[in-house]
Design a protein around this motif. Structure first.
Motif, PDB file in Angstrom:
ATOM      1  N   ILE A   1      16.713  -0.446   7.755  1.00  0.00           N
ATOM      2  CA  ILE A   1      15.871  -1.519   8.280  1.00  0.00           C
ATOM      3  C   ILE A   1      16.076  -2.806   7.472  1.00  0.00           C
ATOM      4  CG2 ILE A   1      13.467  -2.269   8.528  1.00  0.00           C
ATOM      5  CD1 ILE A   1      12.829   0.681   9.278  1.00  0.00           C
ATOM      6  N   ALA A   2      16.128  -2.663   6.151  1.00  0.00           N
ATOM      7  CA  ALA A   2      16.337  -3.853   5.307  1.00  0.00           C
ATOM      8  C   ALA A   2      17.684  -4.505   5.576  1.00  0.00           C
ATOM      9  CB  ALA A   2      16.215  -3.460   3.839  1.00  0.00           C
ATOM     10  N   ARG A   3      18.726  -3.686   5.789  1.00  0.00           N
ATOM     11  CA  ARG A   3      20.077  -4.238   6.036  1.00  0.00           C
ATOM     12  C   ARG A   3      20.202  -4.864   7.408  1.00  0.00           C
ATOM     13  NH1 ARG A   3      21.836   0.769   3.993  1.00  0.00           N
ATOM     14  NH2 ARG A   3      22.478   1.381   6.107  1.00  0.00           N
ATOM     15  N   ASN A   4      19.450  -4.356   8.373  1.00  0.00           N
ATOM     16  CA  ASN A   4      19.647  -4.765   9.759  1.00  0.00           C
ATOM     17  C   ASN A   4      18.548  -5.646  10.316  1.00  0.00           C
ATOM     18  OD1 ASN A   4      22.154  -3.148  10.925  1.00  0.00           O
ATOM     19  ND2 ASN A   4      21.090  -1.782   9.519  1.00  0.00           N
ATOM     20  N   THR A   5      17.631  -6.073   9.469  1.00  0.00           N
ATOM     21  CA  THR A   5      16.572  -7.001   9.906  1.00  0.00           C
ATOM     22  C   THR A   5      16.922  -8.391   9.409  1.00  0.00           C
ATOM     23  OG1 THR A   5      14.915  -5.238   9.806  1.00  0.00           O
ATOM     24  CG2 THR A   5      14.121  -7.514   9.836  1.00  0.00           C
ATOM     25  N   ARG A   6      17.101  -9.299  10.350  1.00  0.00           N
ATOM     26  CA  ARG A   6      17.456 -10.680  10.000  1.00  0.00           C
ATOM     27  C   ARG A   6      16.493 -11.644  10.678  1.00  0.00           C
ATOM     28  NH1 ARG A   6      22.226  -7.921  10.505  1.00  0.00           N
ATOM     29  NH2 ARG A   6      22.294  -8.215  12.746  1.00  0.00           N
TER      30      ARG A   6
ATOM     31  N   PHE B   1      -1.113   6.874   4.789  1.00  0.00           N
ATOM     32  CA  PHE B   1      -0.315   6.499   5.949  1.00  0.00           C
ATOM     33  C   PHE B   1       0.524   5.256   5.670  1.00  0.00           C
ATOM     34  CE2 PHE B   1      -3.714   9.099   7.543  1.00  0.00           C
ATOM     35  CZ  PHE B   1      -3.109   9.870   8.525  1.00  0.00           C
ATOM     36  N   ALA B   2       1.755   5.282   6.159  1.00  0.00           N
ATOM     37  CA  ALA B   2       2.665   4.144   6.025  1.00  0.00           C
ATOM     38  C   ALA B   2       3.438   3.996   7.331  1.00  0.00           C
ATOM     39  CB  ALA B   2       3.620   4.353   4.850  1.00  0.00           C
ATOM     40  N   THR B   3       4.092   2.853   7.509  1.00  0.00           N
ATOM     41  CA  THR B   3       4.915   2.645   8.698  1.00  0.00           C
ATOM     42  C   THR B   3       6.355   3.060   8.401  1.00  0.00           C
ATOM     43  OG1 THR B   3       5.622   0.385   8.199  1.00  0.00           O
ATOM     44  CG2 THR B   3       3.457   0.665   9.273  1.00  0.00           C
ATOM     45  N   LEU B   4       7.160   3.119   9.434  1.00  0.00           N
ATOM     46  CA  LEU B   4       8.550   3.529   9.269  1.00  0.00           C
ATOM     47  C   LEU B   4       9.369   2.539   8.444  1.00  0.00           C
ATOM     48  CD1 LEU B   4       9.313   4.966  12.809  1.00  0.00           C
ATOM     49  CD2 LEU B   4       9.031   6.245  10.682  1.00  0.00           C
ATOM     50  N   ARG B   5       8.874   1.329   8.298  1.00  0.00           N
ATOM     51  CA  ARG B   5       9.567   0.369   7.427  1.00  0.00           C
ATOM     52  C   ARG B   5       9.714   0.932   6.015  1.00  0.00           C
ATOM     53  NH1 ARG B   5      10.730  -4.948   7.669  1.00  0.00           N
ATOM     54  NH2 ARG B   5       9.540  -5.254   9.599  1.00  0.00           N
ATOM     55  N   ASP B   6       8.805   1.815   5.614  1.00  0.00           N
ATOM     56  CA  ASP B   6       8.808   2.365   4.263  1.00  0.00           C
ATOM     57  C   ASP B   6       9.319   3.802   4.195  1.00  0.00           C
ATOM     58  OD1 ASP B   6       7.523   0.092   2.832  1.00  0.00           O
ATOM     59  OD2 ASP B   6       5.918   0.519   4.243  1.00  0.00           O
TER      60      ASP B   6
ATOM     61  N   GLN C   1       0.830  -1.195   0.000  1.00  0.00           N
ATOM     62  CA  GLN C   1       0.000   0.000   0.000  1.00  0.00           C
ATOM     63  C   GLN C   1       0.864   1.244   0.000  1.00  0.00           C
ATOM     64  OE1 GLN C   1      -3.230  -0.011   2.874  1.00  0.00           O
ATOM     65  NE2 GLN C   1      -3.222  -2.240   2.932  1.00  0.00           N
ATOM     66  N   ALA C   2       1.988   1.223   0.736  1.00  0.00           N
ATOM     67  CA  ALA C   2       2.869   2.380   0.822  1.00  0.00           C
ATOM     68  C   ALA C   2       3.485   2.715  -0.518  1.00  0.00           C
ATOM     69  CB  ALA C   2       3.961   2.123   1.853  1.00  0.00           C
ATOM     70  N   ALA C   3       3.729   1.683  -1.348  1.00  0.00           N
ATOM     71  CA  ALA C   3       4.363   1.905  -2.644  1.00  0.00           C
ATOM     72  C   ALA C   3       3.504   2.796  -3.533  1.00  0.00           C
ATOM     73  CB  ALA C   3       4.631   0.570  -3.321  1.00  0.00           C
ATOM     74  N   SER C   4       2.174   2.766  -3.353  1.00  0.00           N
ATOM     75  CA  SER C   4       1.280   3.579  -4.160  1.00  0.00           C
ATOM     76  C   SER C   4       0.836   4.845  -3.427  1.00  0.00           C
ATOM     77  CB  SER C   4       0.047   2.750  -4.546  1.00  0.00           C
ATOM     78  OG  SER C   4      -0.662   2.359  -3.380  1.00  0.00           O
ATOM     79  N   CYS C   5       1.523   5.177  -2.353  1.00  0.00           N
ATOM     80  CA  CYS C   5       1.161   6.307  -1.499  1.00  0.00           C
ATOM     81  C   CYS C   5       1.931   7.542  -1.965  1.00  0.00           C
ATOM     82  CB  CYS C   5       1.503   5.952  -0.055  1.00  0.00           C
ATOM     83  SG  CYS C   5       0.889   7.119   1.162  1.00  0.00           S
TER      84      CYS C   5
END
Length: 270
Positions: A265-270, A252-257, A30-34
């Motif tokens: 976040i992408a680099r440090n989420t395992r 509205f989007a979350t901080l992940r985006d 959803q965030a991608a189209s925000c």
């Protein structure tokens, strides 16, 4: 010939189907189209209004990022205690994100000459007492809240944190980032004012200000209950604020985006 009742039923069924599809789409999709995103965040508080806030967010299909500390509450054993476990689990099932606000809501107070930091918690057994901590001790304080959030929600929290009061220093931020946590503050217009005295900052005035000043990309800050405010901000302001911002074309989007944090976040989420 199709009757008016039949058309109405079909339209209602279509609306329900569209709503179900929208709810099923992942938040990041959803965030991608925000086009005009906002990032609504909530810090913990006395939790009395937490169920009402959750109802509003769910009703308007708004995903947020919750920053959790184990703060004193009006009911139960702390905002990250067992009493509130079902509430946190339900938010995870709805697709919200979570991050640390430190375990005892521990403020950075000063950098010290020996490389350590002066800190003071506002919750827990040491509330109101200054301590001298190493970077490793403060990082453990961040991690403790993150671990508890993961236990409560079943979801790995984001590798970010929010320092209580937003109080930091350059050296402090370098130390916390070195242990895997990037700091998230809020935008100037994103301070929604729920911490202010209601006698001097009414709900009506705070709503008007936010609708006037918030801009695309802003990180917004509110709390799950403020002890000192006599006229609670939530949910009285939250719902008309969400409706008003959506009417102005925001989403509205979350901080992940968030563009400043998504790569981290992408680099440090395992």
């Amino acid at each position: 010939m199709v009757s008016g009742h039949s058309i109405t039923r079909r339209a209602s069924a279509a609306a329900v189907a569209l709503a179900l599809i929208a709810a099923a789409v992942p938040a990041h999709a959803q965030a991608a189209s925000c086009a005009k995103p906002l990032y609504l965040t909530f810090d913990t508080g006395h939790m009395e209004v937490a169920p009402l806030i959750a109802d509003v967010l769910n009703r308007h299909q708004v995903k947020v990022t919750f920053f959790g500390a184990n703060e004193r509450t009006k009911v139960g054993d702390g905002s990250l205690g067992d009493h509130w476990a079902a509430w946190w689990r339900a938010r995870a099932q709805e697709g919200h994100e979570f991050a640390s606000h430190t375990w005892d809501h521990t403020y950075w107070r000063a950098d010290l000459p020996d490389g350590r930091f002066r800190v003071r918690a506002s919750a827990g057994a040491s509330a109101g007492i200054d301590h001298t901590w190493t970077a490793a001790q403060y990082c453990a304080e961040i991690q403790k809240a993150a671990d508890r959030l993961q236990q409560l929600t079943g979801r790995k929290p984001l590798p970010v944190f929010r320092a209580p009061g937003g109080k930091t220093s350059t050296r402090f931020l370098a130390a916390t980032e070195a242990c895997g946590y990037k700091h998230v503050g809020w935008s100037p217009a994103g301070f929604l004012g729920d911490e202010l005295p209601s006698e001097s900052a009414s709900n009506a005035a705070l709503l008007k200000k936010a609708l006037r000043d918030v801009r695309s990309g802003d990180i917004l800050l509110a709390h799950l209950g403020i002890w000192s405010r006599k006229d609670p901000w939530a949910p009285a302001v939250l719902e008309p604020l969400i409706v008003g911002l959506k009417d102005k074309g925001f989403c509205f989007a979350t901080l992940r985006d968030h563009p400043a944090y998504r790569d981290w976040i992408a680099r440090n989420t395992r």
